[in-house]
Design an enzyme around this catalytic site. Structure first.
Site, mmCIF file in Angstrom:
data_model
loop_
_atom_site.group_PDB
_atom_site.id
_atom_site.type_symbol
_atom_site.label_atom_id
_atom_site.label_comp_id
_atom_site.label_asym_id
_atom_site.label_seq_id
_atom_site.Cartn_x
_atom_site.Cartn_y
_atom_site.Cartn_z
ATOM 1 N N LYS A 1 -8.640 -4.548 -3.701
ATOM 2 C CA LYS A 1 -7.228 -4.813 -3.975
ATOM 3 C C LYS A 1 -6.982 -6.306 -4.130
ATOM 4 O O LYS A 1 -6.169 -6.736 -4.953
ATOM 5 C CB LYS A 1 -6.359 -4.249 -2.850
ATOM 6 C CG LYS A 1 -6.326 -2.732 -2.766
ATOM 7 C CD LYS A 1 -5.364 -2.272 -1.669
ATOM 8 C CE LYS A 1 -5.349 -0.758 -1.536
ATOM 9 N NZ LYS A 1 -4.376 -0.288 -0.539
ATOM 10 N N GLY B 1 -5.325 2.600 -3.295
ATOM 11 C CA GLY B 1 -6.590 3.190 -3.703
ATOM 12 C C GLY B 1 -6.391 4.381 -4.619
ATOM 13 O O GLY B 1 -7.336 4.878 -5.222
ATOM 14 N N ASN C 1 -9.224 0.046 3.433
ATOM 15 C CA ASN C 1 -9.295 -0.520 2.089
ATOM 16 C C ASN C 1 -8.251 -1.608 1.857
ATOM 17 O O ASN C 1 -8.182 -2.182 0.777
ATOM 18 C CB ASN C 1 -9.178 0.576 1.024
ATOM 19 C CG ASN C 1 -7.839 1.287 1.046
ATOM 20 O OD1 ASN C 1 -7.115 1.267 2.048
ATOM 21 N ND2 ASN C 1 -7.507 1.939 -0.040
ATOM 22 N N ASP D 1 0.863 -1.181 0.000
ATOM 23 C CA ASP D 1 0.000 0.000 0.000
ATOM 24 C C ASP D 1 0.905 1.238 0.000
ATOM 25 O O ASP D 1 2.110 1.144 0.282
ATOM 26 C CB ASP D 1 -0.882 -0.033 1.248
ATOM 27 C CG ASP D 1 -1.661 1.254 1.465
ATOM 28 O OD1 ASP D 1 -2.356 1.688 0.536
ATOM 29 O OD2 ASP D 1 -1.533 1.826 2.562
ATOM 30 N N ILE D 2 0.338 2.399 -0.299
ATOM 31 C CA ILE D 2 1.150 3.620 -0.319
ATOM 32 C C ILE D 2 0.998 4.429 0.965
ATOM 33 O O ILE D 2 1.915 4.506 1.782
ATOM 34 C CB ILE D 2 0.785 4.498 -1.546
ATOM 35 C CG1 ILE D 2 1.201 3.785 -2.839
ATOM 36 C CG2 ILE D 2 1.493 5.866 -1.446
ATOM 37 C CD1 ILE D 2 0.896 4.559 -4.102
ATOM 38 N N ASP D 3 -0.153 5.049 1.157
ATOM 39 C CA ASP D 3 -0.335 6.002 2.254
ATOM 40 C C ASP D 3 -0.369 5.292 3.611
ATOM 41 O O ASP D 3 -1.207 4.427 3.856
ATOM 42 C CB ASP D 3 -1.623 6.798 2.041
ATOM 43 C CG ASP D 3 -1.583 7.585 0.734
ATOM 44 O OD1 ASP D 3 -0.848 8.572 0.663
ATOM 45 O OD2 ASP D 3 -2.264 7.172 -0.226
ATOM 46 N N ASP E 1 -2.217 -0.713 5.804
ATOM 47 C CA ASP E 1 -2.611 -0.118 7.088
ATOM 48 C C ASP E 1 -4.049 0.384 7.122
ATOM 49 O O ASP E 1 -4.567 0.692 8.195
ATOM 50 C CB ASP E 1 -1.697 1.076 7.405
ATOM 51 C CG ASP E 1 -2.011 2.283 6.540
ATOM 52 O OD1 ASP E 1 -2.423 3.336 7.080
ATOM 53 O OD2 ASP E 1 -1.896 2.177 5.307
#
Length: 259
Positions: A186, A45, A212, A10-12, A209
């Site tokens: 995802k 997302g 989503n 994931d990114i954020d 984290d």
């Protein structure tokens, strides 16, 4: 490579810290994974245009974007799952009546159905992507959209959940929710990639984290929740690492034996 694994990030709140910065330990860990022959991918997302710079910095060209609705494998489009446009048009009309703006999103751009709104400015600003949607209330016509942002305070999305059964609603900000095709996630996007690459479940890893990320973390066999994740996110993961601010990616990769 017999022991090649694939790791989805994931990114954020996972790759990027709360200041939207990439920790040095995370960057070094990503390149070490690739040196060892593993596949590294992003599962987010975000829209593709919202993390182009990050992909270039980490030299990653495989990703699951829009929570699984637009998937790219080694730079080539692999899977598209657009929103039902007829239902989206009705949702937009209802939202406009409630003074809840929406932002239409395809794989190249995003456009708002209102000229401006504080909810849009407030939430998009937190992503620190350096751009905001321009105004085009008809952007949904004649094109495939993979996600729409609905801007409303917490719990007010319930009215839309009850009426619009073609969509899933996933909150990512106090005044904004992702609107996705029903059943899209995802995890579904990841499935398309691992099937094409032929990587067995025991060699699949995922770090996340957010809310989503829950289906991804409950589906991928070796799932790792960040220390900064909410408790219900941690509860569905196999492992828990330190927070993104405490070199959580590096620590987690060591913990599962990849580094």
């Amino acid at each position: 490579m017999m022991n090649r694994s694939i790791i989805f990030f994931d990114i954020d709140g996972t790759l990027l810290n709360h200041d939207k910065k990439l920790p040095l330990s995370t960057k070094e860990s990503i390149f070490k994974l690739k040196e060892l022959g593993h596949e590294v991918a992003i599962a987010t997302g975000r829209a593709p245009f919202m993390f182009e710079d990050l992909r270039k910095e980490l030299d990653i060209n495989t990703y699951v974007s829009y929570n699984g609705q637009y998937v790219v494998l080694k730079g080539e489009e692999l899977y598209r799952n657009p929103l039902n446009i007829s239902s989206l048009e009705k949702l937009t009309e209802a939202a406009l009546h409630n003074n809840h703006p929406v932002v239409f999103m395809d794989h190249e751009d995003m456009r708002a159905n209102v000229p401006e709104h504080t909810y849009i400015t407030e939430s998009i600003a937190t992503l620190k992507i350096g751009r905001f949607p321009t105004h085009d209330p008809h952007y949904y016509k004649g094109r495939e959209l993979f996600q729409t942002l609905l801007f409303c305070p917490e719990r007010e999305e319930k009215q839309y959940e009850q009426e619009f059964h073609d969509f899933d609603f996933v909150r990512w900000h106090p005044v904004s929710v992702d609107v996705l095709p029903k059943g899209g996630s995802k995890a579904q996007g990841i499935k398309k990639i691992v099937e094409r690459l032929g990587i067995h479940p025991e060699r699949q890893y995922a770090f996340g984290d957010g809310l989503n990320d829950m289906e991804m973390l409950s589906t991928v066999q070796n799932s790792v929740a960040m220390g900064n994740a909410e408790e219900k996110v941690k509860s569905v993961a196999k492992y828990e690492t330190k927070s993104v601010e405490e070199n959580g990616i590096f620590h987690g990769l060591q913990m599962v034996g990849l580094l």
